[in-house]
Design a protein around this motif. Structure first.
Motif: not given
Length: 602
Positions: A179-181, A280-284, A271-276
Protein backbone atom coordinates in the motif's frame (compact mmCIF):
# COMPACT_ATOMS: atom_id res chain seq x y z
CA UNK A 1 7.58 31.68 -50.51
CA UNK A 2 5.01 29.77 -48.50
CA UNK A 3 5.94 29.35 -44.86
CA UNK A 4 2.59 28.75 -43.23
CA UNK A 5 1.10 25.34 -42.77
CA UNK A 6 -2.19 24.43 -44.38
CA UNK A 7 -4.62 22.01 -42.84
CA UNK A 8 -8.11 20.95 -43.61
CA UNK A 9 -9.58 21.50 -40.16
CA UNK A 10 -9.75 24.10 -37.47
CA UNK A 11 -7.29 23.60 -34.61
CA UNK A 12 -10.03 23.59 -32.02
CA UNK A 13 -11.71 20.65 -33.68
CA UNK A 14 -8.41 18.83 -33.85
CA UNK A 15 -7.74 19.05 -30.12
CA UNK A 16 -11.14 17.57 -29.28
CA UNK A 17 -10.23 14.28 -30.86
CA UNK A 18 -9.32 11.25 -28.76
CA UNK A 19 -5.77 10.04 -29.28
CA UNK A 20 -6.95 6.44 -29.07
CA UNK A 21 -9.68 7.01 -31.67
CA UNK A 22 -7.17 8.70 -33.93
CA UNK A 23 -4.62 5.89 -33.61
CA UNK A 24 -7.29 3.28 -34.35
CA UNK A 25 -7.35 4.65 -37.91
CA UNK A 26 -4.03 2.83 -38.41
CA UNK A 27 -5.76 -0.54 -38.03
CA UNK A 28 -6.30 -1.17 -41.79
CA UNK A 29 -2.52 -0.89 -42.26
CA UNK A 30 -1.69 -2.94 -39.16
CA UNK A 31 -4.26 -5.68 -39.75
CA UNK A 32 -2.17 -7.67 -42.30
CA UNK A 33 0.68 -7.98 -39.77
CA UNK A 34 -1.48 -8.26 -36.64
CA UNK A 35 -0.45 -11.87 -35.91
CA UNK A 36 3.23 -10.97 -35.67
CA UNK A 37 2.50 -7.84 -33.64
CA UNK A 38 0.27 -9.71 -31.19
CA UNK A 39 2.88 -12.48 -30.96
CA UNK A 40 5.57 -9.88 -30.30
CA UNK A 41 3.45 -8.32 -27.54
CA UNK A 42 2.87 -11.73 -25.96
CA UNK A 43 6.59 -12.51 -26.12
CA UNK A 44 7.36 -9.14 -24.47
CA UNK A 45 4.88 -9.89 -21.68
CA UNK A 46 6.57 -13.28 -21.12
CA UNK A 47 9.97 -11.57 -21.00
CA UNK A 48 8.70 -9.06 -18.47
CA UNK A 49 7.14 -11.80 -16.35
CA UNK A 50 10.45 -13.68 -16.45
CA UNK A 51 12.03 -10.58 -14.95
CA UNK A 52 9.47 -10.57 -12.14
CA UNK A 53 10.35 -14.18 -11.23
CA UNK A 54 13.88 -13.07 -10.36
CA UNK A 55 12.84 -11.44 -7.02
CA UNK A 56 11.05 -14.67 -6.04
CA UNK A 57 14.25 -16.64 -6.66
CA UNK A 58 16.15 -14.12 -4.56
CA UNK A 59 13.65 -14.59 -1.72
CA UNK A 60 14.17 -18.37 -1.87
CA UNK A 61 17.94 -17.93 -1.89
CA UNK A 62 18.05 -15.50 1.06
CA UNK A 63 15.58 -17.37 3.27
CA UNK A 64 16.91 -20.77 2.23
CA UNK A 65 20.49 -21.48 1.07
CA UNK A 66 21.96 -18.19 2.33
CA UNK A 67 20.34 -18.50 5.76
CA UNK A 68 21.31 -22.18 5.93
CA UNK A 69 24.83 -21.52 4.58
CA UNK A 70 24.14 -23.98 1.75
CA UNK A 71 26.69 -23.11 -0.94
CA UNK A 72 25.27 -25.67 -3.38
CA UNK A 73 21.86 -24.06 -3.05
CA UNK A 74 23.39 -20.63 -3.66
CA UNK A 75 25.01 -21.91 -6.89
CA UNK A 76 21.70 -23.45 -7.94
CA UNK A 77 19.92 -20.16 -7.31
CA UNK A 78 22.59 -18.32 -9.30
CA UNK A 79 22.02 -20.74 -12.18
CA UNK A 80 18.28 -20.04 -12.05
CA UNK A 81 18.97 -16.28 -12.11
CA UNK A 82 21.31 -16.68 -15.10
CA UNK A 83 18.74 -18.73 -17.02
CA UNK A 84 15.99 -16.22 -16.24
CA UNK A 85 18.20 -13.36 -17.40
CA UNK A 86 19.09 -15.16 -20.64
CA UNK A 87 15.43 -16.04 -21.21
CA UNK A 88 14.39 -12.43 -20.74
CA UNK A 89 17.09 -11.19 -23.14
CA UNK A 90 16.25 -13.79 -25.81
CA UNK A 91 12.53 -13.06 -25.58
CA UNK A 92 13.10 -9.32 -26.02
CA UNK A 93 15.39 -10.06 -28.98
CA UNK A 94 12.69 -12.26 -30.49
CA UNK A 95 10.15 -9.45 -30.04
CA UNK A 96 12.36 -7.03 -31.96
CA UNK A 97 12.86 -9.56 -34.77
CA UNK A 98 9.10 -10.14 -34.99
CA UNK A 99 8.23 -6.47 -35.46
CA UNK A 100 11.15 -5.16 -37.56
CA UNK A 101 10.23 -6.44 -41.03
CA UNK A 102 6.41 -6.11 -40.88
CA UNK A 103 6.55 -2.55 -39.52
CA UNK A 104 8.96 -1.52 -42.25
CA UNK A 105 6.35 -2.89 -44.65
CA UNK A 106 3.57 -0.93 -42.92
CA UNK A 107 5.56 2.28 -43.25
CA UNK A 108 6.35 1.57 -46.90
CA UNK A 109 2.70 0.79 -47.62
CA UNK A 110 1.48 3.99 -45.97
CA UNK A 111 4.05 6.04 -47.85
CA UNK A 112 3.04 4.41 -51.15
CA UNK A 113 -0.64 5.11 -50.44
CA UNK A 114 0.14 8.72 -49.59
CA UNK A 115 2.13 9.21 -52.79
CA UNK A 116 -0.58 7.52 -54.87
CA UNK A 117 -3.27 9.66 -53.24
CA UNK A 118 -1.30 12.86 -53.81
CA UNK A 119 -1.22 12.06 -57.53
CA UNK A 120 -5.02 11.76 -57.55
CA UNK A 121 -5.75 14.96 -55.64
CA UNK A 122 -6.95 17.94 -57.68
CA UNK A 123 -4.67 20.82 -58.60
CA UNK A 124 -6.68 23.07 -56.26
CA UNK A 125 -5.48 20.96 -53.31
CA UNK A 126 -1.82 21.36 -54.28
CA UNK A 127 -2.36 25.08 -54.77
CA UNK A 128 -3.44 25.37 -51.13
CA UNK A 129 -0.85 23.13 -49.47
CA UNK A 130 2.82 23.95 -49.00
CA UNK A 131 5.02 21.21 -50.41
CA UNK A 132 7.08 21.02 -47.21
CA UNK A 133 3.95 20.13 -45.24
CA UNK A 134 3.29 17.22 -47.60
CA UNK A 135 6.92 16.10 -47.50
CA UNK A 136 7.00 16.10 -43.70
CA UNK A 137 3.88 13.91 -43.63
CA UNK A 138 5.52 11.39 -45.95
CA UNK A 139 8.82 11.29 -44.03
CA UNK A 140 8.92 12.53 -40.42
CA UNK A 141 5.33 11.63 -39.55
CA UNK A 142 5.55 8.11 -40.98
CA UNK A 143 8.83 7.55 -39.14
CA UNK A 144 7.08 8.52 -35.88
CA UNK A 145 4.27 6.08 -36.64
CA UNK A 146 6.69 3.23 -37.29
CA UNK A 147 8.49 3.97 -34.01
CA UNK A 148 5.15 4.04 -32.18
CA UNK A 149 4.05 0.69 -33.58
CA UNK A 150 7.45 -0.84 -32.83
CA UNK A 151 7.87 0.38 -29.25
CA UNK A 152 5.25 2.46 -27.35
CA UNK A 153 2.26 0.49 -28.64
CA UNK A 154 3.73 -2.77 -27.32
CA UNK A 155 5.25 -1.44 -24.13
CA UNK A 156 2.23 0.53 -23.00
CA UNK A 157 0.57 -2.89 -22.83
CA UNK A 158 3.60 -4.78 -21.55
CA UNK A 159 4.48 -2.23 -18.87
CA UNK A 160 0.86 -2.01 -17.78
CA UNK A 161 0.68 -5.78 -17.35
CA UNK A 162 4.07 -5.78 -15.61
CA UNK A 163 2.98 -3.10 -13.13
CA UNK A 164 -0.25 -4.94 -12.31
CA UNK A 165 1.50 -8.31 -11.81
CA UNK A 166 4.32 -6.68 -9.85
CA UNK A 167 1.92 -4.87 -7.51
CA UNK A 168 -0.02 -8.10 -6.92
CA UNK A 169 3.25 -9.88 -6.05
CA UNK A 170 4.21 -7.12 -3.62
CA UNK A 171 0.78 -7.13 -1.95
CA UNK A 172 0.97 -10.91 -1.52
CA UNK A 173 4.43 -10.65 0.00
CA UNK A 174 3.58 -7.81 2.42
CA UNK A 175 0.35 -5.90 1.87
CA UNK A 176 1.21 -2.98 4.20
CA UNK A 177 4.38 -2.19 2.25
CA UNK A 178 2.45 -2.74 -0.98
CA UNK A 179 0.00 0.00 0.00
CA UNK A 180 2.93 2.33 0.62
CA UNK A 181 4.20 1.64 -2.91
CA UNK A 182 0.69 2.32 -4.30
CA UNK A 183 0.48 5.68 -2.54
CA UNK A 184 1.83 7.77 -5.49
CA UNK A 185 -0.59 6.16 -7.98
CA UNK A 186 -3.28 8.89 -7.83
CA UNK A 187 -0.96 11.91 -8.26
CA UNK A 188 0.87 10.09 -11.06
CA UNK A 189 -2.41 9.40 -12.90
CA UNK A 190 -3.54 13.04 -12.51
CA UNK A 191 -0.16 14.22 -13.82
CA UNK A 192 -0.46 11.93 -16.86
CA UNK A 193 -3.94 13.25 -17.72
CA UNK A 194 -2.81 16.90 -17.52
CA UNK A 195 0.38 16.07 -19.45
CA UNK A 196 -1.53 14.36 -22.26
CA UNK A 197 -3.76 17.40 -22.84
CA UNK A 198 -0.92 19.91 -22.92
CA UNK A 199 1.57 17.76 -24.80
CA UNK A 200 -0.91 17.06 -27.61
CA UNK A 201 -1.15 20.75 -28.49
CA UNK A 202 2.61 21.31 -28.36
CA UNK A 203 3.37 18.16 -30.37
CA UNK A 204 0.98 19.24 -33.12
CA UNK A 205 2.53 22.69 -33.22
CA UNK A 206 6.04 21.24 -33.46
CA UNK A 207 5.17 18.88 -36.32
CA UNK A 208 3.48 21.67 -38.28
CA UNK A 209 6.55 23.85 -37.75
CA UNK A 210 8.76 21.05 -39.07
CA UNK A 211 6.62 21.14 -42.22
CA UNK A 212 7.07 24.91 -42.49
CA UNK A 213 10.82 24.57 -42.09
CA UNK A 214 10.91 21.83 -44.72
CA UNK A 215 9.06 24.13 -47.11
CA UNK A 216 11.62 26.91 -46.64
CA UNK A 217 14.54 24.53 -47.20
CA UNK A 218 12.94 23.05 -50.32
CA UNK A 219 12.10 26.45 -51.81
CA UNK A 220 15.59 27.74 -51.04
CA UNK A 221 17.16 24.81 -52.89
CA UNK A 222 14.82 25.00 -55.90
CA UNK A 223 15.05 28.79 -56.02
CA UNK A 224 18.79 29.04 -55.41
CA UNK A 225 19.36 30.92 -58.69
CA UNK A 226 16.84 33.60 -57.73
CA UNK A 227 18.26 33.87 -54.22
CA UNK A 228 21.80 34.26 -55.50
CA UNK A 229 20.80 36.42 -58.45
CA UNK A 230 19.07 38.97 -56.23
CA UNK A 231 21.47 38.60 -53.32
CA UNK A 232 18.71 37.43 -51.00
CA UNK A 233 20.71 34.77 -49.18
CA UNK A 234 20.82 36.85 -46.01
CA UNK A 235 17.05 37.39 -45.88
CA UNK A 236 16.44 33.69 -46.59
CA UNK A 237 18.91 32.73 -43.88
CA UNK A 238 17.10 35.13 -41.54
CA UNK A 239 13.73 33.55 -42.34
CA UNK A 240 15.23 30.10 -41.77
CA UNK A 241 16.71 31.18 -38.43
CA UNK A 242 13.39 32.61 -37.29
CA UNK A 243 11.53 29.40 -38.11
CA UNK A 244 14.32 27.35 -36.50
CA UNK A 245 14.13 29.51 -33.39
CA UNK A 246 10.37 29.08 -33.24
CA UNK A 247 10.69 25.32 -33.63
CA UNK A 248 13.43 25.26 -31.00
CA UNK A 249 11.16 27.08 -28.56
CA UNK A 250 8.37 24.57 -29.21
CA UNK A 251 10.74 21.63 -28.76
CA UNK A 252 11.97 23.15 -25.49
CA UNK A 253 8.35 23.45 -24.40
CA UNK A 254 7.91 19.75 -25.18
CA UNK A 255 11.08 18.96 -23.25
CA UNK A 256 9.83 21.01 -20.29
CA UNK A 257 6.53 19.13 -20.19
CA UNK A 258 8.35 15.81 -20.46
CA UNK A 259 10.76 16.82 -17.70
CA UNK A 260 7.82 17.75 -15.46
CA UNK A 261 6.03 14.43 -15.86
CA UNK A 262 9.29 12.53 -15.48
CA UNK A 263 10.07 14.45 -12.32
CA UNK A 264 6.72 13.47 -10.81
CA UNK A 265 6.78 9.87 -12.09
CA UNK A 266 10.35 9.24 -10.94
CA UNK A 267 10.38 11.16 -7.63
CA UNK A 268 7.14 9.93 -6.03
CA UNK A 269 7.79 6.19 -6.59
CA UNK A 270 11.39 6.61 -5.37
CA UNK A 271 10.14 8.26 -2.20
CA UNK A 272 7.61 5.45 -1.76
CA UNK A 273 10.36 2.82 -2.21
CA UNK A 274 12.50 4.62 0.38
CA UNK A 275 9.64 4.69 2.88
CA UNK A 276 8.91 1.00 2.21
CA UNK A 277 12.60 0.17 2.75
CA UNK A 278 12.66 1.87 6.14
CA UNK A 279 9.39 0.28 7.26
CA UNK A 280 10.48 -3.11 5.95
CA UNK A 281 13.82 -2.91 7.73
CA UNK A 282 11.99 -2.13 10.99
CA UNK A 283 9.72 -5.16 10.46
CA UNK A 284 12.72 -7.40 9.78
CA UNK A 285 14.37 -6.12 12.96
CA UNK A 286 11.17 -6.88 14.88
CA UNK A 287 11.07 -10.38 13.39
CA UNK A 288 7.67 -9.86 11.79
CA UNK A 289 9.14 -10.00 8.28
CA UNK A 290 11.82 -12.28 6.84
CA UNK A 291 14.89 -10.78 5.21
CA UNK A 292 14.19 -12.77 2.05
CA UNK A 293 10.69 -11.33 1.80
CA UNK A 294 12.06 -7.78 2.14
CA UNK A 295 14.72 -8.47 -0.49
CA UNK A 296 12.08 -9.90 -2.87
CA UNK A 297 9.72 -7.02 -2.16
CA UNK A 298 12.35 -4.37 -2.85
CA UNK A 299 13.67 -6.25 -5.88
CA UNK A 300 10.13 -6.34 -7.31
CA UNK A 301 9.69 -2.63 -6.58
CA UNK A 302 13.00 -1.86 -8.30
CA UNK A 303 12.00 -4.07 -11.26
CA UNK A 304 8.92 -1.86 -11.64
CA UNK A 305 10.99 1.33 -11.82
CA UNK A 306 11.53 1.06 -15.58
CA UNK A 307 7.85 0.34 -16.43
CA UNK A 308 6.76 3.27 -14.24
CA UNK A 309 9.54 5.67 -15.31
CA UNK A 310 8.83 4.94 -18.98
CA UNK A 311 5.20 6.07 -18.76
CA UNK A 312 6.15 9.68 -19.48
CA UNK A 313 8.01 9.22 -22.72
CA UNK A 314 5.72 6.39 -23.87
CA UNK A 315 2.77 8.78 -23.50
CA UNK A 316 4.77 11.49 -25.27
CA UNK A 317 5.59 9.19 -28.20
CA UNK A 318 1.96 8.06 -28.33
CA UNK A 319 0.73 11.65 -28.51
CA UNK A 320 3.24 12.44 -31.26
CA UNK A 321 2.08 9.33 -33.10
CA UNK A 322 -1.57 10.41 -32.72
CA UNK A 323 -0.68 13.82 -34.12
CA UNK A 324 1.26 12.20 -36.97
CA UNK A 325 -1.73 9.96 -37.71
CA UNK A 326 -4.02 12.97 -37.74
CA UNK A 327 -1.70 14.86 -40.11
CA UNK A 328 -1.40 11.82 -42.38
CA UNK A 329 -5.15 11.37 -42.67
CA UNK A 330 -5.72 15.09 -43.23
CA UNK A 331 -4.19 14.43 -46.64
CA UNK A 332 -5.69 10.98 -47.14
CA UNK A 333 -9.18 12.31 -46.31
CA UNK A 334 -8.96 15.00 -48.99
CA UNK A 335 -11.35 14.23 -51.83
CA UNK A 336 -9.48 12.92 -54.88
CA UNK A 337 -10.36 13.63 -58.45
CA UNK A 338 -13.32 11.47 -59.37
CA UNK A 339 -13.03 9.25 -62.38
CA UNK A 340 -16.15 10.98 -63.68
CA UNK A 341 -18.45 13.50 -62.07
CA UNK A 342 -21.59 11.72 -63.14
CA UNK A 343 -22.48 14.29 -65.75
CA UNK A 344 -24.63 12.85 -68.48
CA UNK A 345 -24.82 13.52 -72.16
CA UNK A 346 -27.69 12.81 -74.48
CA UNK A 347 -27.74 9.03 -74.21
CA UNK A 348 -28.05 7.34 -77.54
CA UNK A 349 -27.94 10.59 -79.50
CA UNK A 350 -25.59 10.77 -82.42
CA UNK A 351 -22.87 13.38 -82.31
CA UNK A 352 -23.93 16.43 -84.25
CA UNK A 353 -21.46 17.93 -86.69
CA UNK A 354 -21.68 21.33 -85.04
CA UNK A 355 -20.69 19.73 -81.69
CA UNK A 356 -17.58 18.02 -83.08
CA UNK A 357 -14.16 19.30 -82.11
CA UNK A 358 -13.62 21.16 -78.85
CA UNK A 359 -16.56 23.17 -77.56
CA UNK A 360 -17.20 25.30 -74.46
CA UNK A 361 -20.89 25.52 -73.60
CA UNK A 362 -21.70 28.52 -71.37
CA UNK A 363 -18.71 27.70 -69.14
CA UNK A 364 -18.10 29.64 -65.94
CA UNK A 365 -15.35 29.03 -63.41
CA UNK A 366 -14.60 30.26 -59.91
CA UNK A 367 -11.76 28.96 -57.76
CA UNK A 368 -13.09 26.87 -54.84
CA UNK A 369 -11.43 29.07 -52.20
CA UNK A 370 -12.45 32.36 -53.81
CA UNK A 371 -14.20 34.86 -51.49
CA UNK A 372 -17.97 34.68 -51.56
CA UNK A 373 -19.47 37.20 -53.94
CA UNK A 374 -16.27 37.66 -55.97
CA UNK A 375 -16.71 37.66 -59.76
CA UNK A 376 -15.90 34.40 -61.58
CA UNK A 377 -12.56 34.06 -63.35
CA UNK A 378 -14.40 32.87 -66.46
CA UNK A 379 -17.96 33.92 -67.19
CA UNK A 380 -20.30 32.20 -69.67
CA UNK A 381 -17.67 31.14 -72.17
CA UNK A 382 -19.12 29.94 -75.48
CA UNK A 383 -16.45 28.85 -77.91
CA UNK A 384 -16.29 26.25 -80.67
CA UNK A 385 -13.05 24.94 -82.17
CA UNK A 386 -13.97 22.82 -85.16
CA UNK A 387 -12.29 19.46 -85.89
CA UNK A 388 -8.83 19.98 -87.37
CA UNK A 389 -8.97 23.69 -86.62
CA UNK A 390 -6.49 25.56 -84.45
CA UNK A 391 -7.60 28.58 -82.45
CA UNK A 392 -5.39 31.16 -80.78
CA UNK A 393 -6.55 32.48 -77.42
CA UNK A 394 -5.48 36.08 -76.87
CA UNK A 395 -6.05 38.41 -73.95
CA UNK A 396 -4.43 40.75 -71.48
CA UNK A 397 -2.57 39.42 -68.45
CA UNK A 398 -5.06 38.11 -65.89
CA UNK A 399 -7.90 37.68 -68.36
CA UNK A 400 -8.17 33.93 -67.63
CA UNK A 401 -6.38 32.34 -70.59
CA UNK A 402 -4.34 29.80 -68.62
CA UNK A 403 -7.34 28.94 -66.45
CA UNK A 404 -9.42 28.28 -69.56
CA UNK A 405 -6.82 25.90 -70.99
CA UNK A 406 -6.56 24.07 -67.62
CA UNK A 407 -10.27 23.24 -67.79
CA UNK A 408 -9.86 21.09 -70.90
CA UNK A 409 -7.75 18.29 -69.29
CA UNK A 410 -9.79 18.82 -66.08
CA UNK A 411 -6.95 20.18 -64.00
CA UNK A 412 -9.81 22.27 -62.62
CA UNK A 413 -13.51 21.50 -62.77
CA UNK A 414 -15.93 23.94 -64.38
CA UNK A 415 -18.23 25.71 -61.94
CA UNK A 416 -21.09 25.68 -64.41
CA UNK A 417 -21.62 24.83 -68.07
CA UNK A 418 -19.81 22.01 -69.82
CA UNK A 419 -16.99 21.23 -72.23
CA UNK A 420 -17.34 18.64 -74.96
CA UNK A 421 -14.88 16.80 -77.17
CA UNK A 422 -16.52 15.62 -80.35
CA UNK A 423 -19.89 16.07 -78.66
CA UNK A 424 -19.05 14.05 -75.51
CA UNK A 425 -19.01 15.81 -72.18
CA UNK A 426 -15.50 15.55 -70.73
CA UNK A 427 -16.91 14.87 -67.26
CA UNK A 428 -18.52 11.68 -68.62
CA UNK A 429 -15.06 10.35 -69.51
CA UNK A 430 -12.53 8.93 -67.10
CA UNK A 431 -9.56 11.18 -66.65
CA UNK A 432 -7.32 8.52 -68.19
CA UNK A 433 -9.43 8.51 -71.34
CA UNK A 434 -9.66 12.30 -71.47
CA UNK A 435 -5.94 12.84 -71.00
CA UNK A 436 -5.13 10.24 -73.62
CA UNK A 437 -6.98 12.48 -76.09
CA UNK A 438 -5.72 15.86 -74.87
CA UNK A 439 -2.06 16.84 -74.65
CA UNK A 440 -0.89 20.01 -72.93
CA UNK A 441 2.24 22.13 -72.86
CA UNK A 442 2.50 24.86 -70.25
CA UNK A 443 4.33 28.16 -70.39
CA UNK A 444 6.42 27.13 -67.38
CA UNK A 445 7.84 23.75 -68.43
CA UNK A 446 8.43 21.13 -65.75
CA UNK A 447 11.03 18.45 -66.28
CA UNK A 448 11.86 15.57 -63.98
CA UNK A 449 15.13 14.08 -62.74
CA UNK A 450 15.25 11.54 -65.54
CA UNK A 451 16.65 11.13 -69.02
CA UNK A 452 15.70 13.54 -71.80
CA UNK A 453 13.96 10.75 -73.69
CA UNK A 454 12.02 9.63 -70.61
CA UNK A 455 10.81 13.18 -70.05
CA UNK A 456 9.55 13.48 -73.61
CA UNK A 457 7.95 10.03 -73.73
CA UNK A 458 5.86 10.83 -70.67
CA UNK A 459 3.48 12.41 -73.17
CA UNK A 460 3.00 9.17 -75.10
CA UNK A 461 0.03 7.05 -74.04
CA UNK A 462 0.87 3.43 -74.70
CA UNK A 463 4.04 2.30 -76.41
CA UNK A 464 6.21 4.81 -78.20
CA UNK A 465 9.59 4.07 -79.68
CA UNK A 466 12.65 5.85 -80.95
CA UNK A 467 10.91 6.95 -84.15
CA UNK A 468 8.17 8.81 -82.24
CA UNK A 469 10.76 10.37 -79.95
CA UNK A 470 12.87 11.61 -82.85
CA UNK A 471 9.80 13.00 -84.64
CA UNK A 472 8.71 14.94 -81.51
CA UNK A 473 12.22 16.34 -81.01
CA UNK A 474 12.28 17.43 -84.63
CA UNK A 475 8.92 19.20 -84.34
CA UNK A 476 10.12 21.04 -81.22
CA UNK A 477 13.47 21.84 -82.83
CA UNK A 478 15.14 20.08 -79.89
CA UNK A 479 18.01 18.56 -81.85
CA UNK A 480 20.36 19.97 -79.18
CA UNK A 481 19.72 16.80 -77.15
CA UNK A 482 21.89 14.74 -79.51
CA UNK A 483 24.87 16.88 -78.52
CA UNK A 484 24.39 16.17 -74.82
CA UNK A 485 26.88 13.75 -73.19
CA UNK A 486 24.59 10.68 -73.35
CA UNK A 487 22.20 11.97 -76.00
CA UNK A 488 18.56 11.29 -75.19
CA UNK A 489 19.66 9.25 -72.15
CA UNK A 490 21.26 12.29 -70.53
CA UNK A 491 19.87 13.01 -67.06
CA UNK A 492 18.54 16.58 -67.03
CA UNK A 493 18.67 17.02 -63.25
CA UNK A 494 16.05 18.32 -60.85
CA UNK A 495 13.54 20.66 -62.55
CA UNK A 496 15.69 20.44 -65.67
CA UNK A 497 17.75 23.38 -64.41
CA UNK A 498 20.84 22.09 -66.20
CA UNK A 499 19.14 23.25 -69.43
CA UNK A 500 18.26 26.73 -70.60
CA UNK A 501 14.70 28.03 -70.44
CA UNK A 502 14.26 27.69 -74.19
CA UNK A 503 15.60 24.12 -74.16
CA UNK A 504 13.22 23.13 -71.38
CA UNK A 505 10.32 24.68 -73.25
CA UNK A 506 11.16 22.80 -76.42
CA UNK A 507 11.30 19.50 -74.54
CA UNK A 508 7.92 20.27 -72.98
CA UNK A 509 6.54 20.93 -76.46
CA UNK A 510 8.04 17.66 -77.72
CA UNK A 511 6.34 15.88 -74.83
CA UNK A 512 2.99 17.38 -75.87
CA UNK A 513 3.21 16.26 -79.50
CA UNK A 514 4.93 12.87 -79.13
CA UNK A 515 1.65 10.99 -78.64
CA UNK A 516 -0.05 12.50 -81.72
CA UNK A 517 -2.99 13.75 -79.61
CA UNK A 518 -6.42 14.41 -81.09
CA UNK A 519 -6.58 17.67 -79.14
CA UNK A 520 -3.58 19.86 -78.39
CA UNK A 521 -3.63 22.63 -75.76
CA UNK A 522 -0.59 24.91 -75.76
CA UNK A 523 -0.14 27.67 -73.17
CA UNK A 524 2.21 30.15 -74.83
CA UNK A 525 4.66 27.33 -75.65
CA UNK A 526 7.21 29.49 -77.49
CA UNK A 527 7.67 32.39 -75.09
CA UNK A 528 11.27 31.47 -74.14
CA UNK A 529 12.52 30.92 -77.70
CA UNK A 530 14.64 33.27 -79.76
CA UNK A 531 13.21 34.60 -83.00
CA UNK A 532 15.02 32.15 -85.31
CA UNK A 533 14.23 29.07 -83.22
CA UNK A 534 10.63 30.23 -82.84
CA UNK A 535 10.25 30.49 -86.60
CA UNK A 536 11.64 26.97 -87.10
CA UNK A 537 9.35 25.52 -84.39
CA UNK A 538 6.32 27.30 -85.87
CA UNK A 539 7.05 25.86 -89.28
CA UNK A 540 7.13 22.33 -87.84
CA UNK A 541 4.10 22.97 -85.65
CA UNK A 542 1.96 23.86 -88.66
CA UNK A 543 2.22 20.27 -89.85
CA UNK A 544 1.25 18.98 -86.40
CA UNK A 545 -1.68 21.37 -86.06
CA UNK A 546 -2.97 20.30 -89.47
CA UNK A 547 -3.59 16.82 -88.00
CA UNK A 548 -5.17 17.83 -84.70
CA UNK A 549 -7.57 20.25 -83.06
CA UNK A 550 -5.59 22.91 -81.22
CA UNK A 551 -6.11 25.65 -78.64
CA UNK A 552 -3.09 27.93 -78.32
CA UNK A 553 -2.58 30.71 -75.81
CA UNK A 554 -0.68 33.33 -77.75
CA UNK A 555 0.95 36.65 -76.99
CA UNK A 556 3.02 37.21 -80.12
CA UNK A 557 1.56 37.88 -83.58
CA UNK A 558 3.84 35.17 -84.97
CA UNK A 559 2.21 32.60 -82.67
CA UNK A 560 -1.26 33.91 -83.49
CA UNK A 561 -0.59 33.33 -87.18
CA UNK A 562 -0.25 29.60 -86.48
CA UNK A 563 -3.98 29.48 -85.81
CA UNK A 564 -6.90 29.43 -88.21
CA UNK A 565 -8.94 31.74 -85.99
CA UNK A 566 -8.45 33.90 -82.92
CA UNK A 567 -10.61 34.28 -79.79
CA UNK A 568 -10.19 37.43 -77.70
CA UNK A 569 -10.68 36.89 -73.95
CA UNK A 570 -11.36 39.99 -71.88
CA UNK A 571 -12.60 40.19 -68.30
CA UNK A 572 -13.26 36.45 -68.23
CA UNK A 573 -15.48 36.50 -71.35
CA UNK A 574 -14.98 35.85 -75.05
CA UNK A 575 -15.61 39.23 -76.64
CA UNK A 576 -14.59 38.54 -80.23
CA UNK A 577 -13.79 35.62 -82.54
CA UNK A 578 -12.39 35.84 -86.04
CA UNK A 579 -9.25 35.61 -88.12
CA UNK A 580 -6.22 37.65 -87.23
CA UNK A 581 -6.88 40.07 -90.08
CA UNK A 582 -10.58 40.42 -89.26
CA UNK A 583 -9.88 41.32 -85.65
CA UNK A 584 -7.20 43.79 -86.66
CA UNK A 585 -9.83 45.57 -88.76
CA UNK A 586 -12.74 45.41 -86.33
CA UNK A 587 -11.51 45.23 -82.72
CA UNK A 588 -9.57 48.05 -81.07
CA UNK A 589 -8.63 46.01 -77.99
CA UNK A 590 -7.10 43.30 -80.17
CA UNK A 591 -5.19 45.91 -82.17
CA UNK A 592 -3.86 47.35 -78.90
CA UNK A 593 -2.73 43.92 -77.67
CA UNK A 594 -0.99 43.04 -80.91
CA UNK A 595 0.65 46.46 -81.15
CA UNK A 596 1.95 46.08 -77.60
CA UNK A 597 3.48 42.66 -78.28
CA UNK A 598 5.11 43.86 -81.47
CA UNK A 599 6.65 46.83 -79.65
CA UNK A 600 7.84 44.50 -76.87
CA UNK A 601 9.40 42.18 -79.44
CA UNK A 602 11.24 45.09 -81.02
Amino acid sequence: MATTSETTEEPGKRRDRSAVRTLLRLWPYVRPVRVRLFTAAFVAVLASCAGLVIPLVLKWMVDGPVADRDSAGVWLGALFLLLLGLTEALLFGLRRWLVARPLAGVEAGMRADLYRHLQRLPVAFHDRWASGQLLSRGTTDLMLLRMFLAFPLTFLLVNGVTIVIGVVIMLIQEWTLGLVILGPAIPVIVTCVVFETRYTEVARRAQDQVGDLTTVVEESVLGIRIIKGFGRHRSQARAFRELSRTLRGTELRKAGLLATIWGVIVTLPEVAIGVALVLGAVQVADGSLSAGTLVAFLSTALALRWPVDSIGFLLAMSQEAATATERYFEVMDAEPESRATGATTRTGATTRTEDSGLRFHNVSFRYPDAPAGSPPVLDRIDLHIRPGESMALVGATGSGKTTLTALVPRLHEVTSGRITLDGEDITAMSREELRSKVAVAFEEPTLFSAGVGDNVLMGAHGTAGQAELERALTVAQADFVYALPQGTDTQVGEQGLSLSGGQRQRLALARAVVGRPRFLVLDDPLSALDVHTEAAVEAALRDVLAETTGLIVAHRPSTVLLADRVALLSGGRIVAVGTHQELLRTNAEYVHLMAGTEEAAQ
